[in-house]
Design a protein around this motif. Structure first.
Motif, short mmCIF file in Angstrom:
data_model
loop_
_atom_site.label_atom_id
_atom_site.label_comp_id
_atom_site.label_asym_id
_atom_site.label_seq_id
_atom_site.Cartn_x
_atom_site.Cartn_y
_atom_site.Cartn_z
N SER A 38 0.85 -1.19 0.00
CA SER A 38 0.00 0.00 0.00
C SER A 38 0.88 1.24 0.00
CB SER A 38 -0.93 0.00 1.22
OG SER A 38 -1.80 1.13 1.19
N VAL A 43 2.57 4.96 -0.60
CA VAL A 43 2.06 6.31 -0.38
C VAL A 43 2.66 7.25 -1.42
CG1 VAL A 43 1.92 8.25 1.23
CG2 VAL A 43 1.76 5.89 2.08
N SER A 86 -4.08 8.03 -8.12
CA SER A 86 -5.02 7.30 -7.26
C SER A 86 -5.92 6.36 -8.05
CB SER A 86 -5.87 8.28 -6.45
OG SER A 86 -6.67 9.08 -7.29
N ALA A 110 -2.64 2.17 -3.93
CA ALA A 110 -1.83 3.21 -3.29
C ALA A 110 -2.70 4.14 -2.47
CB ALA A 110 -1.08 4.01 -4.35
N ARG A 111 -2.07 4.86 -1.57
CA ARG A 111 -2.72 5.97 -0.86
C ARG A 111 -2.09 7.26 -1.35
NH1 ARG A 111 -1.76 5.92 4.86
NH2 ARG A 111 0.12 4.68 4.47
N ASN A 128 -9.10 6.36 -2.23
CA ASN A 128 -7.72 6.28 -1.74
C ASN A 128 -6.98 7.61 -1.87
OD1 ASN A 128 -7.78 6.09 -4.54
ND2 ASN A 128 -5.90 4.89 -4.65
N LEU A 153 3.35 12.06 7.43
CA LEU A 153 3.84 11.08 6.45
C LEU A 153 5.36 11.05 6.35
CD1 LEU A 153 1.33 11.74 3.51
CD2 LEU A 153 1.20 9.97 5.27
N THR A 198 7.75 8.08 4.94
CA THR A 198 6.92 6.94 4.53
C THR A 198 6.51 6.98 3.06
OG1 THR A 198 4.78 7.99 5.02
CG2 THR A 198 5.93 6.90 6.85
N VAL A 199 6.88 8.01 2.33
CA VAL A 199 6.32 8.25 0.99
C VAL A 199 7.20 7.61 -0.09
CG1 VAL A 199 5.66 10.03 -0.67
CG2 VAL A 199 5.21 10.36 1.78
#
Length: 292
Positions: free
Chosen positions: A124, A126, A142, A148-149, A174, A189, A192-193
């Motif tokens: 998942s 980002v 998206s 994906a987010r 999403n 975030l 985390t991206v």
């Protein structure tokens, strides 16, 4: 306008409209004439072409409406403002005054972001679109990478209104839109991206765009990026380093002469493997780099 005894044929209306638009300096005048007629008739461009071949006629109301829209386009008001939408990849985005009209060139930028997002190791991943404008890049990511987010940031009130409408219209569960300055976007975030994407303002302040559609109708905040056009790019580089995880990618759209300078900015900030990519016209259009 034709009288009831001599109705205005679609073919004649198209010739007249194309001639008026061409005399006003509109590029691809015949295409725009067909698209305006399609809007009036509620048909596709192919349907208009077929109507012209068949010898179909316009009603008086249709002829008057087409004349009104051609007059607007002849002032160089963007076609997308007149019809209210702009195509972007598989999307039809709603646009108008106050938001940058997405261009075909940006579809290449979106593809680079989408490819990187699909290649991400996370189940998942980002992605973040900084300065989303109409929402074009974010909504492309998206919808084309549904696992994906996607987070999109915009700090112009006018553009945010259009982005909000497009997010609601597309309905991608999403995708999240936030009204926030890109320098402060999404601290939750950090690290985390997988993909940080942006089509920032990159026109140098002294470089006035040639096309009236851009110069007179696109919002200045979406165009001009300081003396060398790269002020926002410098901010993006730092924000991208904050947001991206190791191995995450940044994708930045820019003018065809700016690739070398942007690679230097990213490399100096610590990004690796900076590379510049052409669009479909083979002009340099986007630069990518990887977070170490």
């Amino acid at each position: 306008m034709a009288s009831p005894e001599t109705p205005l044929l679609v073919s004649a209306a198209l010739r007249s409209a194309a001639a008026r638009l061409a005399s006003a300096g509109v590029p691809d005048a015949e295409v725009d004439a067909e698209l305006l007629a399609a809007f009036v008739l509620g048909a596709g461009r192919g349907g208009v072409q077929a109507a012209a071949v068949r010898g179909d006629a316009l009603t008086d109301a249709e002829a008057a409406r087409l004349e009104e829209l051609v007059t607007r386009r002849a002032t160089r008001e963007p076609l997308q403002h007149i019809v209210g939408t702009a195509p972007f990849r598989h999307l039809e985005l709603r646009v108008g005054p106050g938001v940058f009209v997405p261009r075909p060139e940006t579809e290449t930028v979106a593809q680079l972001a989408i490819d990187a997002l699909r290649a991400a190791a996370s189940p998942s991943p980002v992605a973040v679109d900084l300065g989303t404008g109409s929402g074009a890049i974010a909504l492309a990511m998206s919808t084309e990478v549904p696992h994906a987010r996607v987070f999109a940031a915009e700090n112009s009130v006018d553009a945010f209104v259009w982005a909000k409408e497009n997010f609601a219209h597309v309905g991608a569960d999403n995708a999240r839109l936030a009204f926030i300055d890109l320098a402060n976007a999404f601290p939750e975030l950090d690290g985390t991206v997988s993909v940080v994407a942006s089509n920032p303002p990159y026109v140098p302040d002294a470089a006035i765009p040639r096309d009236p559609e851009v110069r007179l109708f696109d919002p200045p905040a979406a165009l001009y990026g300081g003396e060398d056009g790269l002020d926002v790019v410098r901010v993006l580089s730092g924000v991208g380093l904050r947001l991206a995880h190791p191995g995450g990618m940044i994708v930045i759209e820019h003018g065809e002469w700016q690739g070398e300078a942007i690679r230097a900015i990213l490399t100096a900030d610590g990004w690796r493997a900076a590379a510049t990519h052409p669009d479909l016209t083979m002009r340099d259009r986007a630069t990518t780099a990887v977070r170490p």
